[in-house]
Design a protein around this motif. Sequence first.
Motif, PDB file in Angstrom:
ATOM      1  N   SER A   3       0.826  -0.995  -0.111  1.00  0.00           N
ATOM      2  CA  SER A   3       0.152  -0.025  -0.013  1.00  0.00           C
ATOM      3  C   SER A   3       0.733   1.304  -0.044  1.00  0.00           C
ATOM      4  O   SER A   3       2.128   1.170   0.097  1.00  0.00           O
ATOM      5  N   PHE A  61      -3.928  -0.332  -2.462  1.00  0.00           N
ATOM      6  CA  PHE A  61      -3.882  -1.658  -1.679  1.00  0.00           C
ATOM      7  C   PHE A  61      -3.969  -2.576  -2.478  1.00  0.00           C
ATOM      8  O   PHE A  61      -4.845  -2.993  -3.196  1.00  0.00           O
ATOM      9  N   ASN A  77      -3.524  -6.999  -1.395  1.00  0.00           N
ATOM     10  CA  ASN A  77      -3.594  -8.103  -0.383  1.00  0.00           C
ATOM     11  C   ASN A  77      -2.926  -9.094  -1.194  1.00  0.00           C
ATOM     12  O   ASN A  77      -3.025  -9.706  -2.050  1.00  0.00           O
ATOM     13  N   THR A  85      -9.303   0.439  13.362  1.00  0.00           N
ATOM     14  CA  THR A  85      -9.321  -0.131  11.977  1.00  0.00           C
ATOM     15  C   THR A  85     -10.406   0.731  10.976  1.00  0.00           C
ATOM     16  O   THR A  85     -10.195   0.650   9.842  1.00  0.00           O
ATOM     17  N   PHE A 124      -8.756   2.097   7.620  1.00  0.00           N
ATOM     18  CA  PHE A 124      -8.687   1.005   6.585  1.00  0.00           C
ATOM     19  C   PHE A 124     -10.053   0.381   6.014  1.00  0.00           C
ATOM     20  O   PHE A 124     -10.178   0.545   4.988  1.00  0.00           O
ATOM     21  N   HIS A 125     -11.128   0.462   6.994  1.00  0.00           N
ATOM     22  CA  HIS A 125     -12.362   0.409   6.432  1.00  0.00           C
ATOM     23  C   HIS A 125     -12.669   1.461   5.452  1.00  0.00           C
ATOM     24  O   HIS A 125     -13.421   1.074   4.424  1.00  0.00           O
ATOM     25  N   GLN A 177      -4.873  -7.427   7.885  1.00  0.00           N
ATOM     26  CA  GLN A 177      -4.496  -6.292   6.848  1.00  0.00           C
ATOM     27  C   GLN A 177      -4.286  -4.948   7.359  1.00  0.00           C
ATOM     28  O   GLN A 177      -3.613  -4.226   6.931  1.00  0.00           O
ATOM     29  N   ALA A 178      -5.540  -4.482   8.154  1.00  0.00           N
ATOM     30  CA  ALA A 178      -5.589  -3.204   8.695  1.00  0.00           C
ATOM     31  C   ALA A 178      -4.176  -2.701   9.574  1.00  0.00           C
ATOM     32  O   ALA A 178      -3.689  -1.912   9.292  1.00  0.00           O
ATOM     33  N   TYR A 198      -1.546  -1.909   7.099  1.00  0.00           N
ATOM     34  CA  TYR A 198      -1.813  -0.539   6.464  1.00  0.00           C
ATOM     35  C   TYR A 198      -1.553   0.439   7.681  1.00  0.00           C
ATOM     36  O   TYR A 198      -0.906   1.480   7.367  1.00  0.00           O
ATOM     37  N   LEU A 199      -1.670   0.182   8.770  1.00  0.00           N
ATOM     38  CA  LEU A 199      -1.655   1.249   9.836  1.00  0.00           C
ATOM     39  C   LEU A 199      -0.070   1.425  10.096  1.00  0.00           C
ATOM     40  O   LEU A 199       0.258   2.441  10.368  1.00  0.00           O
ATOM     41  N   ARG A 207       1.041   3.849   7.386  1.00  0.00           N
ATOM     42  CA  ARG A 207       0.473   5.152   7.593  1.00  0.00           C
ATOM     43  C   ARG A 207       1.435   5.896   8.888  1.00  0.00           C
ATOM     44  O   ARG A 207       1.839   6.910   8.674  1.00  0.00           O
TER      45      ARG A 207
END
Length: 382
Positions: free
Chosen positions: A27, A33, A35, A152, A155-156, A346-347, A350-351, A354
């Motif tokens: 990402s 993004f 997966n 989350t 990410f949502h 997954q979140a 991603y976090l 970030r």
Amino acid sequence: MKNKLYTAIGLMSGTSMDGVDVSLIRSDGFDQFTNILDEYFEYNENLQQELIELRNLIININDLKRYSSRLNELERKITVFHSKIVSELSLKYQDEIDFVGFHGQTIFHNPKQKISKQLGDGALMSQLVKKKVIFNFRQEDIANKGQGAPLTPIFHNLLSKRINEKHQINFPICFLNIGGISNITKIIKKDEKLEENLEAFDSGPGNCMIDEWVRKNSKKNFDENGSIAKSGKINQLILNQVIDNFKIDSFEKSLDIKDFDILFARGLSLEDGCATITNFTAYLIAKGIEHANGSNIKPIKYLVCGGGRKNTFLIQSIKDYLLHKKNISLNSIDDYNLNGDFIESQAFGYLAIRSSLNLPISYPKTTGCELPTVGGKLVKNF
């Protein structure tokens, strides 16, 4: 010009304390993004039992000090377990992995006391796996007067755009995550300013009471597919009493599994107790959905993820409590080509990305923090 893409491993171990969900993602920390893979690694029975026993002993802040030596030893075991997973995935994936998002194992969560304790030593993991590790995701939010959860929603928000484009689902779009605790994210529009567009809150228990009941009254760890509850009968008198006596006063507070207990079901059989507790859980989740829905009368989909989505008795019970809300529908997130078991892992990948880019991971309307907050601590120990 596209932003730079990073590759991250996300590690998530929830309140069920049964194992670790792992995701490898790519990402830019914004809207891109991909997966790459998802896997699950189960704790051995001794480690799971040790975690559950110690969590049950930690009732307040003083217990963290009282059991500090046991916590330190268990933290090392948890970190080594997670690190072996990272090393195993690194062998499968030949390209460079930029970050590891290490959530750790929550052992105590109390935002009032400004503490959310996750077992997981980021410095040790970095040393063992020779990678940059981002951990301790919740503490900065708590320091900024937030609840430290849920994390989350950002990410949502990313997933909602993909689902909107691929499946023509209109906004608002809601996510209902049923883990140990259930939480709801509401994305109001497609491209609004995040501070105004994201709303989220813990909505009640998820699997925590059901799992505890099953563990205490059988040799199983959870009610697979809701089969135990289906074979029982709801004790309506007990259910009505607990509904009358228990209220979630505010959805502005994050929740811990210790906020709920199963004493009201004592004396019931395994099956009847499971049916009654599951229905009570469904009632509280439905109340959370009604709160999220507010006065909205437009059709709105709730995309259900987390282990609780597989409990068909629980899901049907939630739907039964929402029969009067004709505009609300519950759908498994798996119906939209996403694996509901791995959204949180997954979140955290991603976090991690970030966080490394100094981008916020929590917002005033998701955790109650005063300002958008960059959470997570990056460590390079190799």
